[in-house]
Design a protein around this motif. Structure first.
Motif, PDB file in Angstrom:
ATOM      1  N   UNK A 210     -33.108  -9.762 -38.317  1.00 34.49           N
ATOM      2  CA  UNK A 210     -33.594 -10.370 -37.070  1.00 34.49           C
ATOM      3  C   UNK A 210     -32.799 -11.631 -36.757  1.00 34.49           C
ATOM      4  N   UNK A 211     -31.734 -11.846 -37.526  1.00 30.84           N
ATOM      5  CA  UNK A 211     -30.889 -13.029 -37.381  1.00 30.84           C
ATOM      6  C   UNK A 211     -29.432 -12.596 -37.309  1.00 30.84           C
ATOM      7  N   UNK A 212     -28.619 -13.340 -36.552  1.00 28.93           N
ATOM      8  CA  UNK A 212     -27.172 -13.125 -36.537  1.00 28.93           C
ATOM      9  C   UNK A 212     -26.470 -14.404 -36.979  1.00 28.93           C
ATOM     10  N   UNK A 213     -25.757 -14.287 -38.113  1.00 26.80           N
ATOM     11  CA  UNK A 213     -24.931 -15.400 -38.606  1.00 26.80           C
ATOM     12  C   UNK A 213     -25.721 -16.711 -38.690  1.00 26.80           C
ATOM     13  N   UNK A 214     -26.933 -16.612 -39.270  1.00 30.18           N
ATOM     14  CA  UNK A 214     -27.710 -17.833 -39.520  1.00 30.18           C
ATOM     15  C   UNK A 214     -28.563 -18.307 -38.366  1.00 30.18           C
ATOM     16  N   UNK A 215     -28.717 -17.479 -37.309  1.00 25.75           N
ATOM     17  CA  UNK A 215     -29.537 -17.924 -36.164  1.00 25.75           C
ATOM     18  C   UNK A 215     -31.024 -17.969 -36.511  1.00 25.75           C
ATOM     19  N   UNK A 216     -31.432 -17.212 -37.515  1.00 29.66           N
ATOM     20  CA  UNK A 216     -32.825 -17.222 -37.965  1.00 29.66           C
ATOM     21  C   UNK A 216     -32.893 -17.576 -39.439  1.00 29.66           C
ATOM     22  N   UNK A 217     -34.085 -17.886 -39.898  1.00 26.33           N
ATOM     23  CA  UNK A 217     -34.270 -18.273 -41.306  1.00 26.33           C
ATOM     24  C   UNK A 217     -35.354 -17.399 -41.934  1.00 26.33           C
ATOM     25  N   UNK A 218     -35.310 -17.270 -43.260  1.00 28.14           N
ATOM     26  CA  UNK A 218     -36.329 -16.516 -43.978  1.00 28.14           C
ATOM     27  C   UNK A 218     -35.726 -15.772 -45.149  1.00 28.14           C
ATOM     28  N   UNK A 239     -14.720  -2.088 -43.649  1.00 28.77           N
ATOM     29  CA  UNK A 239     -15.122  -3.007 -42.582  1.00 28.77           C
ATOM     30  C   UNK A 239     -16.636  -3.228 -42.673  1.00 28.77           C
ATOM     31  N   UNK A 240     -17.022  -4.428 -43.094  1.00 32.30           N
ATOM     32  CA  UNK A 240     -18.434  -4.751 -43.335  1.00 32.30           C
ATOM     33  C   UNK A 240     -18.712  -6.133 -42.762  1.00 32.30           C
ATOM     34  N   UNK A 241     -19.860  -6.287 -42.086  1.00 27.58           N
ATOM     35  CA  UNK A 241     -20.253  -7.618 -41.631  1.00 27.58           C
ATOM     36  C   UNK A 241     -21.770  -7.732 -41.569  1.00 27.58           C
ATOM     37  N   UNK A 242     -22.249  -8.947 -41.538  1.00 27.27           N
ATOM     38  CA  UNK A 242     -23.677  -9.245 -41.481  1.00 27.27           C
ATOM     39  C   UNK A 242     -23.883 -10.714 -41.743  1.00 27.27           C
ATOM     40  N   UNK A 258     -22.591 -13.872 -30.020  1.00 23.62           N
ATOM     41  CA  UNK A 258     -23.336 -14.141 -31.249  1.00 23.62           C
ATOM     42  C   UNK A 258     -22.471 -14.106 -32.515  1.00 23.62           C
ATOM     43  N   UNK A 259     -21.412 -13.287 -32.495  1.00 20.39           N
ATOM     44  CA  UNK A 259     -20.576 -13.152 -33.701  1.00 20.39           C
ATOM     45  C   UNK A 259     -19.108 -13.065 -33.312  1.00 20.39           C
ATOM     46  N   UNK A 260     -18.582 -14.110 -32.651  1.00 20.40           N
ATOM     47  CA  UNK A 260     -17.177 -14.072 -32.213  1.00 20.40           C
ATOM     48  C   UNK A 260     -16.238 -13.926 -33.415  1.00 20.40           C
ATOM     49  N   UNK A 261     -15.211 -13.088 -33.224  1.00 22.53           N
ATOM     50  CA  UNK A 261     -14.226 -12.916 -34.291  1.00 22.53           C
ATOM     51  C   UNK A 261     -14.564 -11.838 -35.300  1.00 22.53           C
ATOM     52  N   UNK A 262     -15.773 -11.254 -35.217  1.00 25.89           N
ATOM     53  CA  UNK A 262     -16.148 -10.202 -36.173  1.00 25.89           C
ATOM     54  C   UNK A 262     -15.457  -8.896 -35.809  1.00 25.89           C
TER      55      UNK A 262
END
Length: 329
Positions: A210-218, A239-242, A258-262
């Motif tokens: 429910x978060x992209x690159x640290x936008x949410x916490x938990x 090719x892996x990202x998250x 939300x995830x530029x450069x990915x």
């Protein structure tokens, strides 16, 4: 059959025909799929059950299963040998011949032992029983591949693409591991990448959150962040990202924000879910609202292909899953 890769799978089976155990031999859906397989000559079905009941059911449903191999667990000539092998496999768990005879009368255990004994190449079951009842005997008898510590599951989803051909994606784990750890997720990722490639997918893997690159916490966010890092280290050529929200994973416009450069965001086709809740809900939404055909759960990490059917399956899904299962043998 619309799945990309089915043609290749069938060609592979024509070159090296296999035998598949179908545990629910008198079910009309199984009989319809078996009659189609018998007409195709690249995959031989072994139907489990009482021969008279199966013949009666096939006649009633109008399916020709002439020439099918039918094995009755209640009357099997090599049953003593099967019991002895099963006792040996489970002796550390206190298995006795008497207990084994009772357990092996169940089609799921009996069929799995046929695979173990080399009497069949693979097994497909679960049209009338739960995933757990397919997986339990597989874990006890077939066991995990060397290097695998868990069994996971993958769904392959297919729909016609606007540009022609098919859009094919992979989703894991939607059926087996309830709350996988970071290390479990890394193993699930590796198993899913292998499975995706069988279906002609060039995997672009998104660890979903429910978060992209640290936008949410938990805790769940942290788990997916750490699992992504470990997966990238373990599979450096993939090719892996998250962690990525689903919109960032599949929509290029959102990904730019939300995830530029990915290299994965906006173009993901292989999805790793944080837990079974998300995975099971996610693939069913894609299937029912996104008009995808769903094939699975395809069980990954076992020493031989043992696959599970949804209890809501139809005959075409049984036929398709039989081909998938045998192609993995």
């Amino acid at each position: 059959m619309s799945v990309y890769g089915f043609g290749q799978m069938i060609e592979k089976l024509k070159a090296s025909p296999k035998t598949i155990v179908l545990t629910e031999g008198s079910d009309p859906r199984i009989l319809e799929a078996a009659s189609r397989l018998l007409a195709s000559n690249f995959l031989e079905p072994i139907l489990l059950g009482n021969p008279e009941e199966i013949a009666k059911a096939s006649e009633k449903a109008g399916f020709n299963i002439h020439g099918a191999q039918i094995i009755d667990p209640e009357n099997y000539e090599d049953f003593d040998e099967m019991v002895a092998q099963f006792v040996e496999l489970r002796k550390n768990k206190g298995m006795t011949p008497e207990k084994a005879r009772g357990i092996l009368k169940s089609a799921n255990y009996f069929g799995t032992m046929l695979v173990k004994m080399g009497k069949a190449d693979c097994l497909l079951g679960g049209a009338t029983y739960s995933t757990a009842d397919t997986v339990r005997p597989a874990l006890q008898i077939i066991k995990t591949k060397p290097g695998s510590s868990i069994v996971s599951s993958c769904f392959i989803l297919v729909r016609p693409a606007v540009s022609g051909g098919n859009e094919v994606i992979a989703m894991s784990d939607c059926a087996i591991n309830i709350d996988p750890s970071e290390d479990d997720l890394v193993e699930i990722c590796g198993q899913t990448i292998e499975c995706a490639k069988v279906f002609g997918i060039d995997p672009k893997v998104a660890f979903l959150s429910y978060s992209t690159k640290g936008s949410g916490k938990g805790d769940s966010v942290t788990k997916m962040q750490n699992a992504t890092k470990k997966a990238k280290e373990k599979f450096p050529n993939e090719q892996i990202d998250g962690e990525l929200q689903f919109d960032a994973a599949v929509a290029p416009r959102v990904a730019k924000q939300k995830a530029p450069g990915s290299e994965v965001a906006g173009h993901a086709n292989t999805f790793i879910f944080p837990d079974i809740n998300a995975g099971n809900i996610g693939y069913k939404i894609a299937q029912r609202l996104g008009n995808f055909e769903a094939y699975g759960p395809i069980l990954l990490g076992l020493n031989a292909p043992i696959n599970d059917l949804s209890r809501g399956c139809n005959a075409l899904e049984v036929y398709s899953m039989a081909i998938i299962t045998a192609a993995l043998a």
